[in-house]
Write an enzyme that holds these catalytic residues in place. Structure first.
Site, PDB file in Angstrom:
ATOM      1  N   HIS A   5       0.838  -1.197   0.000  1.00  0.00           N
ATOM      2  CA  HIS A   5       0.000   0.000   0.000  1.00  0.00           C
ATOM      3  C   HIS A   5       0.874   1.249   0.000  1.00  0.00           C
ATOM      4  O   HIS A   5       0.884   2.015   0.960  1.00  0.00           O
ATOM      5  CB  HIS A   5      -0.962  -0.039   1.187  1.00  0.00           C
ATOM      6  N   THR A   6       1.606   1.428  -1.076  1.00  0.00           N
ATOM      7  CA  THR A   6       2.425   2.626  -1.230  1.00  0.00           C
ATOM      8  C   THR A   6       1.528   3.733  -1.803  1.00  0.00           C
ATOM      9  O   THR A   6       0.740   3.476  -2.709  1.00  0.00           O
ATOM     10  CB  THR A   6       3.586   2.359  -2.193  1.00  0.00           C
TER      11      THR A   6
END
Ligand SMILES: Cc1cc2nc3c(=O)[nH]c(=O)nc-3n(C[C@H](O)[C@H](O)[C@H](O)COP(=O)(O)OP(=O)(O)OC[C@H]3O[C@@H](n4cnc5c(N)ncnc54)[C@H](O)[C@@H]3O)c2cc1C
Ligand code: SF4
Length: 587
Positions: A516-517
């Site tokens: 989850h960048t």
């Protein structure tokens, strides 16, 4: 010398989640669309079938479905004083490649962000005062509100067939759902998945302590479902090979199961695989994109002219493409000037384990990517932060996704890391341990950002993306607080030993956390602090739109894809209702 191709109306760079939905919809509205995907074509039959797919060594350990980091890595460092080095093994996060993108091998945990997450700066300033926010942080409002996005969240969940229990329908709190979620217009399309035993143990203890439990919203479906596009999906069989694997059963929502077949049937849509886009081309004014340049798998270079370029290449790749193309001013943390690469954030993951005696059997191998019981009592908006010295929060739950033989071997502290004693401990604890997840928010800060690496290049001779990141102190304080609360739930679960580990600095690239960048092409209402406007349109080049988690100005406690899905449909509406009727800046 690039071969110039015939012009089309729209190009999508990447055919993952965003590229598939936007490509399908714009082709259906009569436009000629080309989807350029660097990876290969793949589909449920034959590519995702067993025994091929259930290969833990190939897909979970060696990351067989991920971006080829021999050709294209990312360099990483914890701060500006270090020299970044290329990540030659993906561990901390796992960018995908190939048709369907990372949403082929995602888990399917499908959340909406909270109402306040979209107005993070103004919410915290109003509620707690300006001085409450750590001066290191650069949180900001999104330029859209939850109310703007609600119908688009709904549309995405109905596309996926997401299984869950609503907690708030039109402002009325619903028993059994998440009472802290934003209002939703109707129930989830399918009911929650069955509750596994590990989740029931967590749920019982959490309720006894006064917390409000609810089932994990899941796009691994609880029952057969036909989505509004007319595509049929199956119920999940809890195969235990979900995260990092593709689904052989048509039970996980992915472009292949929920949308892409319709694009591929449309003569207006053309998918080209093995096409690595190198840059977006601009005309001499630098205010208009003329198309893109790409290299195919035979090494031939092409120029694909297009009226509209949609950058749908996944969060970090979106940022790199803008930097390589010279669209928008790169962010400089020293001067705080520039915007592209600004507000990079991640997710602050902590964990706990409850070790039971051998009379409690968990059967961890019988699992899906998104099934469990959780609480949101420590979400960013759910509790009063006044007495604490941090913003943000985390959801807590028990969502065990697998008991696969190579990587799943829980052992209590003090166990040797190898040898006979380790083997005995693995055998003893394998079936009698419950893992708890603490899935925390990540605040953007001045010194966390993305830019082009000055040294390392990809297989095409272009600079790699450089990631400068460490957890802000605010987030470390948040993680400590929620982990302590989680430990108490673990102790109430009746196990023998509870081990709780709050996230610590420094960020370590060799340990999986999440993919989850976020951030880097941030959306907003102010061009001096955002790359795209509220419709995801580039401030600098109005016929370029950027869509993905790179638009998030900071990351909330939840998994991002529900919110990415809402942004995709929000952007689609803006394209169809505004931009295509009158091309030009929408703001
Ligand atoms: C293991 C794992 C588990 C996850 N679990 C969850 C979860 O449970 N819940 C959740 O909310 N999210 C989860 N995610 C995140 C989720 O997968 C992403 O949010 C989602 O896929 C983003 O969609 P996207 O369209 O932005 O990118 P993608 O779906 O990754 O698509 C991008 C596409 O662009 C292509 N591309 C990139 N660069 C180029 C280029 N230069 N030229 C041509 N093509 C290019 C890529 O090959 C890829 O196919 C998970 C991710 C991973 C890896
Ligand atoms: S756990 Fe369910 S949704 Fe996931 S891959 Fe297996 S069958 Fe498909």
């Amino acid at each position: 010398m690039a071969t110039k191709l015939k012009s089309v109306n729209v190009v999508t760079i990447g055919v993952g989640l965003a590229g598939s939905i936007l490509g399908k919809e714009l082709a259906a509205s009569g436009l000629k669309v080309v989807g350029l995907e660097r990876g290969s074509m793949r589909d449920t039959v034959p590519d995702f079938q067993s025994p091929n797919m259930h290969d833990e060594l190939r897909f979970a350990v060696r990351k067989g479905l991920m971006q080829d980091n021999v050709k294209e890595a990312i360099t990483a460092r914890n701060n500006v004083n270090e020299t970044a080095l290329p990540m030659r093994r993906w561990d901390s996060f796992l960018p995908g490649t190939g048709v369907g993108g990372a949403s082929v091998h995602w888990n399917g945990q499908t959340f909406r962000f909270q109402v306040a997450d979209f107005i993070s700066r103004s919410y915290h300033e109003q509620k707690y005062g300006k001085k409450f926010i750590d001066p290191e942080l650069r949180i900001q409002d999104w330029g859209v509100t939850y109310d703007d996005l609600e119908k688009h969240f709904d549309r995405f969940e109905y596309l996926c067939g997401t299984s869950g229990k609503a907690g708030n329908i039109k402002g009325k709190i619903q028993p059994g759902g998440n009472p802290y979620e934003g209002w939703r217009s109707r129930e989830y399309p399918t009911p929650p998945m069955k509750e596994p035993y590990f989740a029931a143990l967590f749920g019982k203890a959490a309720r006894e302590l006064g917390y409000k439990t609810f089932p994990q919203p899941s796009s691994n479906l609880s029952q057969p479902y036909v989505n509004p596009e007319g595509l049929a999906m199956n119920a999940c069989v809890f195969c235990g090979f979900c995260e990092r694997f593709a689904c052989e059963h048509y039970a996980k929502s992915s472009p292949q199961t929920m949308i892409l077949p319709l694009a591929l049937k449309n003569p207006n849509y053309e998918l080209r695989t093995g096409c690595q886009v190198l840059k977006i081309n601009l005309d001499s004014t630098k205010k208009k994109a003329t198309g893109v340049t790409y290299v195919d798998s035979a090494g031939r270079e092409f120029e694909q002219p297009a009226d509209l370029v949609l950058v749908t290449a996944f969060a970090v790749n979106n940022v790199r493409l803008l930097l390589l193309s010279g669209i928008g001013q790169p962010y400089d943390p020293q001067t705080e000037k520039g915007v592209v690469g600004r507000n990079y954030a991640y997710q602050t993951m902590s964990s706990a384990q409850v070790f039971y005696d051998e009379n409690v059997n968990i059967n961890p191998f019988m699992a899906s990517g998104a099934n469990g019981t959780m609480i949101d009592d420590f979400g960013g908006e759910s509790f009063d932060h006044g007495p604490h010295k941090f913003i943000g929060g985390a959801y807590v739950g028990s969502i065990m996704t697998n008991g696969r033989p190579i990587e799943f071997h829980p052992t209590p502290p003090g166990t040797p890391a190898w040898g006979l004693e380790w083997k005995k401990a693995v055998a003893k604890h394998y079936n009698h341990t419950v893992a708890l997840n603490i899935h925390g928010s990540s605040s953007s800060s001045r010194w966390n950002y993305l830019d082009l690496d000055p040294t390392y290049k990809d297989a095409w001779g272009l600079p790699l993306l450089r990631m400068t990141f460490d957890f802000p102190d605010n987030d470390i304080r948040m993680a400590k607080f929620v982990t302590e609360k989680t430990k108490k739930i673990g102790e109430a679960m009746g196990g023998k030993t509870v081990v709780a580990t709050a996230r610590q600095k420094p960020w370590n690239t060799t340990v999986y956390q999440t993919t989850h960048t976020t951030g880097g092409t941030v959306m907003g209402n102010d061009p001096s602090t955002s790359v795209v406007n509220r419709y995801l349109q580039s401030w600098d080049v109005p016929n370029v739109f950027v869509i993905g988690a790179s638009n998030f100005p900071q990351n909330a406690a939840y998994n991002p894809t529900g919110t990415v899905g809402a942004l995709i449909y929000w952007c689609l509406d803006a394209l169809k209702e505004k931009y295509l009727k009158k091309p030009g800046p929408l703001v």
